[in-house]
Motif scaffolding. Structure first.
Motif, PDB file in Angstrom:
ATOM      1  N   PRO A   1      36.562  18.552  50.805  1.00 20.12           N
ATOM      2  CA  PRO A   1      36.757  20.539  51.399  1.00 20.12           C
ATOM      3  C   PRO A   1      35.502  20.857  50.832  1.00 20.12           C
ATOM      4  O   PRO A   1      34.887  20.429  49.798  1.00 20.12           O
ATOM      5  N   PRO A   2      35.023  22.109  51.092  1.00 22.34           N
ATOM      6  CA  PRO A   2      35.651  22.914  51.961  1.00 22.34           C
ATOM      7  C   PRO A   2      34.721  22.109  53.594  1.00 22.34           C
ATOM      8  O   PRO A   2      34.081  21.225  53.979  1.00 22.34           O
ATOM      9  N   PRO A   3      36.131  22.588  54.254  1.00 24.68           N
ATOM     10  CA  PRO A   3      35.493  22.001  55.885  1.00 24.68           C
ATOM     11  C   PRO A   3      34.249  23.481  56.006  1.00 24.68           C
ATOM     12  O   PRO A   3      33.715  23.895  55.811  1.00 24.68           O
ATOM     13  N   SER A   4      34.147  22.628  57.811  1.00 23.59           N
ATOM     14  CA  SER A   4      32.868  23.887  58.620  1.00 23.59           C
ATOM     15  C   SER A   4      33.371  23.841  59.528  1.00 23.59           C
ATOM     16  O   SER A   4      34.101  23.314  60.564  1.00 23.59           O
TER      17      SER A   4
ATOM     18  N   THR B   1      27.910  32.260  52.935  1.00 26.31           N
ATOM     19  CA  THR B   1      28.270  30.925  52.955  1.00 26.31           C
ATOM     20  C   THR B   1      26.971  30.560  53.796  1.00 26.31           C
ATOM     21  O   THR B   1      25.840  31.362  53.936  1.00 26.31           O
ATOM     22  N   ASN B   2      26.360  29.284  53.036  1.00 28.94           N
ATOM     23  CA  ASN B   2      25.709  28.382  53.542  1.00 28.94           C
ATOM     24  C   ASN B   2      25.844  28.529  55.218  1.00 28.94           C
ATOM     25  O   ASN B   2      26.578  27.868  56.031  1.00 28.94           O
TER      26      ASN B   2
ATOM     27  N   VAL C   1      29.775  26.295  56.115  1.00 34.28           N
ATOM     28  CA  VAL C   1      30.986  25.909  55.120  1.00 34.28           C
ATOM     29  C   VAL C   1      32.095  27.248  55.343  1.00 34.28           C
ATOM     30  O   VAL C   1      31.697  27.958  54.766  1.00 34.28           O
ATOM     31  N   ILE C   2      33.124  27.124  55.383  1.00 31.32           N
ATOM     32  CA  ILE C   2      34.087  27.583  54.867  1.00 31.32           C
ATOM     33  C   ILE C   2      35.146  27.491  53.729  1.00 31.32           C
ATOM     34  O   ILE C   2      35.704  26.558  53.836  1.00 31.32           O
ATOM     35  N   ASP C   3      35.951  28.634  53.365  1.00 29.74           N
ATOM     36  CA  ASP C   3      37.020  28.756  52.838  1.00 29.74           C
ATOM     37  C   ASP C   3      37.733  27.484  53.221  1.00 29.74           C
ATOM     38  O   ASP C   3      38.702  27.039  53.860  1.00 29.74           O
ATOM     39  N   GLN C   4      38.404  27.107  52.541  1.00 25.21           N
ATOM     40  CA  GLN C   4      40.730  26.025  52.282  1.00 25.21           C
ATOM     41  C   GLN C   4      40.980  26.567  52.644  1.00 25.21           C
ATOM     42  O   GLN C   4      41.662  26.009  52.849  1.00 25.21           O
ATOM     43  N   SER C   5      41.113  28.137  52.737  1.00 25.10           N
ATOM     44  CA  SER C   5      42.486  28.535  52.603  1.00 25.10           C
ATOM     45  C   SER C   5      42.485  29.233  54.373  1.00 25.10           C
ATOM     46  O   SER C   5      41.192  29.888  54.523  1.00 25.10           O
TER      47      SER C   5
END
Length: 129
Positions: A22-25, A59-60, A72-76
């Motif tokens: 994690p985290p996904p993109s 985010t990057n 890249v995004i958060d896990q929620s």
């Protein structure tokens, strides 16, 4: 006297759930009013573009050779804002799902909505500017 220590990493079986770090993109393609990618044609630079959770820092971003942006995004699940040159262009609600296995968890995007309407995001989210 010498002591030899060996460290080994053993992959575990997780009921066929892909263990992804994690985290996904999310991948995004921007298109200008003429249908062209503004990054590829030089209208925009990478530093002009942000995609962030509205309640967290930016985010990057990365780009591939074909002008597709990867964020890249958060896990929620959260609401995200697309900004260009410090101006908010649009907001998106991203819903995440966590799948737990015996030894790992994976996260995936289940839906993305814009103004309450589901949008297609596979293989990338296409946004007209």
């Amino acid at each position: 006297i010498y002591t030899l220590m060996a460290i080994s990493f053993i992959a575990c079986q997780c009921n066929d759930i892909a263990c992804v770090p994690p985290p996904p993109s999310i991948n995004i393609q921007l298109l200008n009013s003429n249908g062209f990618n503004p990054i590829l044609n030089g209208e925009l630079k990478l530093e002009d573009i942000t995609f962030r959770n509205i309640s967290k820092p930016i985010t990057n971003i990365n780009t591939s050779d074909n002008g597709i942006l990867s964020f890249v995004i958060d896990q929620s699940s959260a609401q995200y804002m697309l900004g260009i040159k410090n101006i908010t262009i649009d907001t998106f609600d991203i819903t995440m799902t966590e799948t737990k296995g015996e030894c790992c968890s994976s996260y995936s995007i289940t839906t993305i909505t814009n103004d309450g309407v589901a949008v297609n995001f596979v293989p990338y989210l296409s946004i007209n500017l």
